[in-house]
Design an enzyme around this catalytic site. Structure first.
Site, PDB file in Angstrom:
ATOM      1  N   SER A  41       0.771  -1.086  -0.020  1.00  0.00           N
ATOM      2  CA  SER A  41      -0.089  -0.168  -0.233  1.00  0.00           C
ATOM      3  C   SER A  41       0.871   1.197   0.044  1.00  0.00           C
ATOM      4  O   SER A  41       1.727   1.229   0.908  1.00  0.00           O
ATOM      5  CB  SER A  41      -0.956  -0.030   1.404  1.00  0.00           C
ATOM      6  OG  SER A  41      -1.505   1.330   1.315  1.00  0.00           O
ATOM      7  N   ASN A  42       0.583   2.204  -1.074  1.00  0.00           N
ATOM      8  CA  ASN A  42       1.197   3.382  -0.923  1.00  0.00           C
ATOM      9  C   ASN A  42       0.676   4.453   0.101  1.00  0.00           C
ATOM     10  O   ASN A  42       1.339   5.093   0.517  1.00  0.00           O
ATOM     11  CB  ASN A  42       1.121   4.133  -2.296  1.00  0.00           C
ATOM     12  CG  ASN A  42       1.643   3.290  -3.353  1.00  0.00           C
ATOM     13  OD1 ASN A  42       2.911   3.109  -3.652  1.00  0.00           O
ATOM     14  ND2 ASN A  42       1.025   2.899  -4.382  1.00  0.00           N
TER      15      ASN A  42
END
Ligand SMILES: *Cc1c(COP(=O)(O)O)cnc(C)c1O
Length: 319
Positions: free
Chosen positions: A58-59
């Site tokens: 996840s960014n």
């Protein structure tokens, strides 16, 4: 924002790019915009800890971790490796090791809680369990929606739309990746009723149309938050499902080809989960003549994920 001269010539359109990969915070990306508001809300509520959720790469978790570090808030992430390996061959998948965004999560001091692969709904209840445990230990906890997709997250992209207006370039089309929905919702909301058409390219197969439903809901929340009545309906949301490949997080051959094309024509790095697939959609729509004129590609970031693909297929043919 700037023009992509070589790709414009090649595609026969007037192609521009919005560089949210260069938002400048903790490696860049679209989540920095949302966090400006989400962290302000958390500070107002006086929380000790934030619990978030996502895929291992996840960014959002990476940028949230950095924001929490800045403000002395404890950051917990409920993560799962899947769906990266669903239906993917070994060379096509993201590596599930300690690489890419996970390196940065650890660096920013994120406390990672790893759960087995399951549905997004199960991941959400796992995040709720992490939050409940922290509350039992006396902490004031804020549970943040996946990808930061709340009304405030969408608001940040309504404002991003205003930035585009300020440039006075009249866009016929805006193309952006779409996954948890608030980027697409904010942009669709902002440009609704104007001559700019917003197209979201889904990063997830989403057979039940959950994403579009969430986007409509977020637009309704924006109406409430801003005291307006744009009344966005499902038919106003242009969400394309055909470019996500086998699964969320599984790189697609078309997405990989788009990554290579942007790198070799413009020196711009896309990512295999969102922007590569969105660019593949843009290229296909332009080549088929479904979009044309002045087009804005919204680069939402995601660079660290490129270092989690093992190995990234790169062609020797440089034409
Ligand atoms: C999260 C993310 C998206 C999708 O944005 P949503 O607002 O979650 O739909 C697109 N690109 C990148 C690089 C992202 O990290």
């Amino acid at each position: 924002m700037h023009r992509l001269d070589r790709l414009s010539t090649e595609l026969g359109i007037d192609l521009w790019i919005k560089r949210d990969d260069l938002t400048g915070f903790a490696g860049g990306g679209n989540k920095g915009r949302k966090l400006e508001f989400l962290i302000a809300e958390a500070l107002q509520e006086g929380v000790d800890a934030i619990v978030c959720q996502g895929a291992a790469q996840s960014n959002f978790v990476r940028q949230l971790g950095a924001a929490c570090a800045m403000f002395g808030i404890e950051c917990h992430a409920a993560l799962m490796p899947l769906p990266y390996y669903a239906g993917a061959g070994p060379t096509a998948a993201l590596d599930s090791g300690e690489n890419g965004n996970l390196v940065l999560d650890r660096l920013f001091g994120v406390i990672v809680h790893t759960f087995p692969n399951d549905t997004w709904d199960v991941l959400e209840s796992n995040a709720e369990a992490v939050a409940a445990e922290l509350r039992r230990n006396g902490k004031k906890v804020k549970l943040i929606a996946i990808g930061g997709s709340s009304a405030l997250g969408a608001l940040s992209f309504e404002l991003a739309g205003q930035e585009v207006d300020a440039t006075q370039v009249a866009f016929d089309v805006v193309v952006s990746p779409s996954s948890s929905g608030s980027t697409h919702a904010g942009l669709a909301y902002h440009f609704a009723g104007s001559s700019t058409h917003v197209i979201g390219i889904s990063a997830d197969p989403d057979p039940d149309d959950v994403l579009a439903t969430d986007i409509v809901e977020l637009c309704a929340e924006l109406d409430q938050l801003l005291g307006r009545s744009k009344r966005i309906e499902r038919r106003h949301i242009d969400l394309r499902m055909e470019y996500c490949g086998d699964a969320y997080g599984v790189p697609s051959p078309e997405g990989n080809a788009a990554i290579e094309l942007f790198a070799r024509r413009e020196g711009i790095v896309l990512d295999p989960v969102y922007t590569g697939k969105a660019a593949a959609g843009l290229l296909d729509l332009a080549r088929r003549g479904e979009i044309g004129g002045t087009v804005l590609f919204w680069h939402t970031g995601g660079l660290p994920t490129l270092f989690a693909v093992s190995p990234f297929p790169i062609s020797a043919d440089r034409s």
